[in-house]
Enzyme design. Sequence first.
Site, PDB file in Angstrom:
ATOM      1  N   GLU A   1     -29.031  38.771  26.175  1.00 11.79           N
ATOM      2  CA  GLU A   1     -27.811  39.015  25.379  1.00 11.79           C
ATOM      3  C   GLU A   1     -26.636  38.665  26.310  1.00 11.79           C
ATOM      4  O   GLU A   1     -25.967  37.662  26.114  1.00 11.79           O
ATOM      5  CB  GLU A   1     -27.752  40.480  24.917  1.00 11.79           C
ATOM      6  CG  GLU A   1     -26.479  40.845  24.152  1.00 11.79           C
ATOM      7  CD  GLU A   1     -26.370  42.349  23.837  1.00 11.79           C
ATOM      8  OE1 GLU A   1     -27.046  43.166  24.499  1.00 11.79           O
ATOM      9  OE2 GLU A   1     -25.572  42.694  22.932  1.00 11.79           O
TER      10      GLU A   1
ATOM     11  N   ASP B   1     -27.885  45.259  14.463  1.00 15.45           N
ATOM     12  CA  ASP B   1     -27.672  45.873  15.779  1.00 15.45           C
ATOM     13  C   ASP B   1     -27.025  47.266  15.667  1.00 15.45           C
ATOM     14  O   ASP B   1     -27.728  48.267  15.722  1.00 15.45           O
ATOM     15  CB  ASP B   1     -26.858  44.940  16.688  1.00 15.45           C
ATOM     16  CG  ASP B   1     -27.101  45.160  18.174  1.00 15.45           C
ATOM     17  OD1 ASP B   1     -27.974  45.974  18.523  1.00 15.45           O
ATOM     18  OD2 ASP B   1     -26.416  44.504  18.989  1.00 15.45           O
TER      19      ASP B   1
END
Length: 348
Positions: free
Chosen positions: A208, A286
């Site tokens: 990420e 998320d």
Amino acid sequence: MIDFDAIPRAALPALLRRMPKAELHIHIEGSLEPEMIFKLAQRNGVKLAYPSVEALREAYAFTDLQSFLDIYYAGASVLLKEQDFFDMAFAYLERAAADNVVHAEVFFDPQTHTDRGVPFETMIVGLEHATRRAKAEFGLSASLILCFLRHLSEDAAFATLEQAIPYRHHFIGVGLDSSERGHPPEKFARVFARCRELGLHVVAHAGEEGPPAYIETALDMLKAQRIDHGVRCVESPALVQRLARERVPLTVCPLSNVKLRVFDTMARHNLPALLEAGLVATLNSDDPAYFGGYINTNFVETFAALPQLGARHAYQLARNSFDASFVDAAQRQRWVDQLDAAFTAAAH
Ligand code: HPA
Ligand code: ZN
């Protein structure tokens, strides 16, 4: 055969919303809406650093992962009782069902709560009760995945696993989240080995903010079955080839990536390149309460910003979400049949 070319672009937003899908990357604490934070704070007599819902929402201007995590952990401080965990999870599952999510694999962060003195049992019983109620009320299947906080030590992760073992039947796997940079997967190699011995599924956030090397060590040292985010894999062509060859799913979260500045804008997101490379990419929310939308908003905004994505890609993403789930083949096939029916109808 579905004739994807027969589906007009104008029909895409409604189809994206309507199609059955699985959500595989959702942190339950990230579904805590400001209104719910204030309601629980009042119910539990917890003092918040913000005077109003609006003031709290205005603080959601993030510059990177850590600036988000600081607010996300503060928000979770209102969760004290079993009912609080139930209310949070049930609200998410109800919202997900409205987005035609038929299956969710839901992350929870026990250390965020046990480190404040909340018993492990209080948390997991509330969460598990919500998944059972959602199944009964909406027919939505949901499983829990326990995440270790990577900014803490491996010994702390072992202590959490110890507390979790009496509730082994309430969760299907383990993951790794929180501050990525400086906390590579290999820091947790021993505790993940123990989790695998217990028959738990293994996933990990990697790539990420962290480098492609973290994706490699998540695969090689943790034996991760899916990579959460993983978007930085494109910096290593050899890694992209490996992910494609081994069919390692990536749980991609576009609104999160834009809010946390992994990409400057949605139009610059690399989802089209990931799909083009043949990766098993999925699309997820998320932390929807913090990043501006639930899964359908992620789908609609991503497709609106990236004109190279069409009906074929929508189908592929939903199909990948079932293929990447930890559900048996017979159940997966029933959902794929529903997906095929939705696209066949749209092409007529
Ligand atoms: N990355 C790492 N940790 C997290 C995230 C994320 O996107 N969301 C909640 N915890
Ligand atoms: Zn995440």
